[in-house]
Design a protein around this motif. Structure first.
Motif, PDB file in Angstrom:
ATOM      1  N   LEU A  65       0.828  -1.211   0.000  1.00  0.00           N
ATOM      2  CA  LEU A  65       0.000   0.000   0.000  1.00  0.00           C
ATOM      3  C   LEU A  65       0.860   1.257   0.000  1.00  0.00           C
ATOM      4  N   GLN A  66       1.944   1.235   0.772  1.00  0.00           N
ATOM      5  CA  GLN A  66       2.822   2.409   0.834  1.00  0.00           C
ATOM      6  C   GLN A  66       3.461   2.708  -0.514  1.00  0.00           C
ATOM      7  N   ASN A  69       0.488   4.806  -5.459  1.00  0.00           N
ATOM      8  CA  ASN A  69       0.108   6.207  -5.538  1.00  0.00           C
ATOM      9  C   ASN A  69      -1.393   6.298  -5.330  1.00  0.00           C
ATOM     10  N   ASP A  70      -1.821   7.053  -4.319  1.00  0.00           N
ATOM     11  CA  ASP A  70      -3.240   7.083  -3.960  1.00  0.00           C
ATOM     12  C   ASP A  70      -4.149   7.647  -5.043  1.00  0.00           C
ATOM     13  N   ASP A  73      -3.288   4.642  -8.474  1.00  0.00           N
ATOM     14  CA  ASP A  73      -3.437   3.213  -8.239  1.00  0.00           C
ATOM     15  C   ASP A  73      -4.699   2.851  -7.467  1.00  0.00           C
ATOM     16  N   LYS A  74      -5.759   3.642  -7.657  1.00  0.00           N
ATOM     17  CA  LYS A  74      -7.006   3.398  -6.929  1.00  0.00           C
ATOM     18  C   LYS A  74      -7.538   1.986  -7.146  1.00  0.00           C
ATOM     19  N   ILE A  77      -5.422  -0.501  -5.191  1.00  0.00           N
ATOM     20  CA  ILE A  77      -5.670  -0.331  -3.750  1.00  0.00           C
ATOM     21  C   ILE A  77      -7.012  -0.947  -3.379  1.00  0.00           C
ATOM     22  N   ARG A  78      -8.023  -0.687  -4.193  1.00  0.00           N
ATOM     23  CA  ARG A  78      -9.347  -1.255  -3.926  1.00  0.00           C
ATOM     24  C   ARG A  78      -9.314  -2.774  -4.030  1.00  0.00           C
TER      25      ARG A  78
END
Length: 126
Positions: A65-66, A69-70, A73-74, A77-78
């Motif tokens: 997760l770190q 890129n928020d 990379d949504k 991440i989801r």
């Protein structure tokens, strides 16, 4: 702030901070003189780790997760979060099944007039 103060403020012990350094989860701070001094960024990173652990993520998941890129990379991440949710639901189902089984065993023991424990008999398959 120094490592002891940082750890105390974060609610972890010093060894946890050092472990996170070794694992690459927490950047090693700048050294000033004989001490490492932690910044607000370190506090924020440790808070992120803590919240992610509370959500059930492993340290390996947290590293992943770190690295994402928020904004870009949504989807990844989801997907990682959905996978973790499925794992947690599977674990909950297994725990609930174990709980039900154990409650039955305890009830059988309460209702038994036998000298032999029905819990052990059942666990031994007799």
């Amino acid at each position: 702030m120094k490592v002891g103060e940082f750890a105390k403020k974060a609610g972890v012990n010093v060894e946890t901070v050092r472990y996170y350094h070794r694992e690459g989860l927490l950047p090693i701070p700048e050294i000033k003189g004989a001490y490492r001094y932690y910044s607000q960024q370190h506090v924020d990173t440790l808070a992120f780790i803590s919240r992610a652990k509370s959500a059930g993520f492993t340290l390996e998941n947290i590293k992943q997760l770190q690295s994402l890129n928020d904004m870009k990379d949504k989807i990844t991440i989801r997907a990682l979060s959905e996978k973790k949710l499925k794992e947690l639901n599977d674990k909950i189902d297994k725990l609930l099944s174990a709980k039900d089984f154990l409650q039955e065993l305890i009830q059988d023991c309460r209702n038994s007039d036998n000298d032999v424990c029905p819990i052990l008999l059942t666990l031994k398959g007799k």
